[in-house]
Each structure stands twice: as structure tokens, then as C-alpha cells.
Enzyme design. Structure first.
Site, PDB file in Angstrom:
ATOM      1  CG  ASP A  94       6.728 -19.286  17.891  1.00 25.54           C
ATOM      2  OD1 ASP A  94       7.386 -18.862  17.784  1.00 25.54           O
ATOM      3  OD2 ASP A  94       6.172 -20.729  18.110  1.00 25.54           O
ATOM      4  CE  LYS A 166       4.461 -23.420  19.023  1.00 25.27           C
ATOM      5  NZ  LYS A 166       5.222 -22.803  18.937  1.00 25.27           N
ATOM      6  CE  LYS A 205       4.135 -22.260  15.474  1.00 20.95           C
ATOM      7  NZ  LYS A 205       5.030 -21.740  15.954  1.00 20.95           N
TER       8      LYS A 205
END
Length: 264
Positions: A94, A166, A205
Site C-alpha cells: 500500500d 485506495k 479499496k
């Protein structure tokens, strides 16, 4: 129930990122993730190796944050950090974009930064989630309105090789005129926008503000496939309670899910 336990549990990246978490608390978090059979833990870089040891054979993946939480590391540092995380057992990465470069309109730099991390991760068989930190983007930037700016980041991330886009880190607190810090995290608007701005090969996400089962269900309804969460046990225990009540008889009406209003 609208979705199975497995479908919802496999959306959750159990977040173990708060700066005060001790090694003992991180170990407990990994064991909780295994007990609830979630998709992954999202862990601090120094603990990736230990997390991989604890989660071996459980089916829970190890995810690791890169350039976290502000995204300002040199690209080469992000690339090297990714290589070390993969060496230590991370299979998901991430990463945070360089927000200042994006807001300044240096799109070439931002894309190269993402592409470097994606190339390194993919060489090790890992996947990449690219974090925008949408709370900082509410006014847009580089001559673009907020939605157009986020759409451009989605398209740029996809070109660079991202596997997910995300919403947030969970730590992007914005200082208001009154001096107070506020944070929305994932919102329904942003999730729908990001899903519509990428091809089907790029997943979405949510992170930040999803604190209950209804919020998790709403993320799935909006096309999100992963959700960063610290309230993992509360959400999945609530699922089991509703499942048991449904088996026993008519279930009480659930409140509508709403995103936003809290940290990761």
C-alpha cells in the site's frame, strides 16, 4: 444475509498501523486477523517479517505500507522499501502518492513514482494499492476540480500498473480554520467515482471511516473489493449475530450504511 461471511471477511485488510502499537499488540492483531479469516493484515514495514511468520499457513496475506503516511520519500527509497517488504514476506503493498507533486500538476513525476513501486512489487509477485488521500483533495488541484483530479489519478495509477486505487491512509487529518483536525476517509461519492474511473482490472479499496458492518456492506455495494479496518472484530461479530438471528427468525431492520466520519 446479503453476502456470506467469507465474502465480507475477504474484503478486510486488518489495519495495524497506529504509531503507538507495540510488538505485542501487533502480534495480537495478526492472531485476530487469522482467527477471523480476513484477507490480509496491513502492517508497518519493520514488522512484515514477523507478521509473515505468524500468519504462515493461515491464508491471511501480509500487506505493508510504503512511503506512509505522507508519500514524500524519494522514489528510490519507496522502491527499495518495497523490495525489503517483499523480501520479508509482504505480498501486497500500500503506497502513498507524492501529494505535493500531484497537486502541483507534475503528473509525469507522480506516474513514475507509482510505476517504480509497481514494477518492483510485481517483480516479486506482490500487488500494489495506490493511496490518494482524498481528504487533501477536496478542492482539487493543478487547475482541476476535485472529481476531475481524482479521475486523473485513477487513470494515471492504472497506466503505472496499480492493482488497486485506495481512498486514504486513515491518517490524513485536515486542519480547519478553527484549529481542529477533521477526517472523513472513504466516502460513498469517492468510492463510486473511483470505481467508474478505472477499468475492471483495477480494484478499489476504501480506508478510513468504515467502522461497522453496514459500512462494510456499502463499500461492497459500491464496487469496493477491500476495506482497511481496525474494527474487524466488531464488524464480523455483528455479522454472526445477524446471521444467528436470521436463522432463528425474522431479523430486525438494519440501519443504512454510511461511510465517513472517522479514521482507519
Amino acid at each position: 444475509m446479503k453476502y456470506t461471511y467469507e465474502e465480507l471477511a475477504q474484503m478486510i485488510d486488518h489495519s495495524l498501523l497506529h504509531p503507538t502499537l507495540t510488538d505485542r499488540e501487533l502480534e495480537e492483531g495478526c492472531r485476530l486477523a487469522a482467527r477471523y479469516r480476513v484477507a490480509s493484515v496491513c502492517i508497518k514495514p519493520y514488522f512484515a517479517q514477523r507478521a509473515a511468520e505468524l500468519l504462515a499457513g493461515t491464508g491471511v496475506r501480509v500487506g505493508c505500507v510504503i512511503g506512509f503516511p505522507h508519500g514524500n520519500s524519494l522514489t528510490e527509497v519507496k522502491r527499495h522499501e518495497t523490495a525489503l517488504a517483499c523480501r520479508d514476506g509482504a505480498v501486497e503493498i500500500d503506497m502513498v502518492i507524492n501529494l505535493g507533486k500531484a497537486l502541483g500538476g507534475d503528473w509525469e513525476y507522480v506516474e513514475r513514482d507509482i510505476a517504480a513501486v509497481c514494477a518492483e512489487a510485481h517483480a516479486h509477485g506482490a500487488k500494489v494499492k495506490v493511496i490518494f488521500e482524498n481528504d487533501y483533495l477536496t478542492q482539487g488541484g493543478a487547475g482541476l476540480g476535485a472529481d476531475e483530479f481524482k479521475r486523473k489519478l485513477c487513470q494515471l495509477s492504472e497506466r503505472a500498473g496499480a492493482d488497486w486505487v485506495k481512498t486514504s491512509t486513515g491518517y490524513g487529518f485536515v486542519k480547519g480554520a478553527d484549529g481542529a483536525y477533521r477526517y472523513a476517509g472513504a466516502t460513498e461519492h469517492d468510492l463510486a467515482l473511483m470505481r467508474a474511473s478505472c477499468s475492471p482490472k483495477v480494484q478499489v479499496k476504501a480506508a478510513g471511516g468504515v467502522r461497522d458492518l453496514d459500512g462494510l456492506i456499502k463499500v461492497r455495494d459500491l464496487g469496493g473489493t477491500r476495506c482497511g479496518a481496525t474494527a474487524t472484530a466488531a464488524m464480523l461479530d455483528e455479522y454472526r449475530r445477524r446471521e444467528a438471528a436470521e436463522t432463528a427468525g425474522p431479523a430486525p431492520a438494519a440501519t443504512a450504511g454510511k461511510l465517513g466520519g472517522g479514521g482507519y
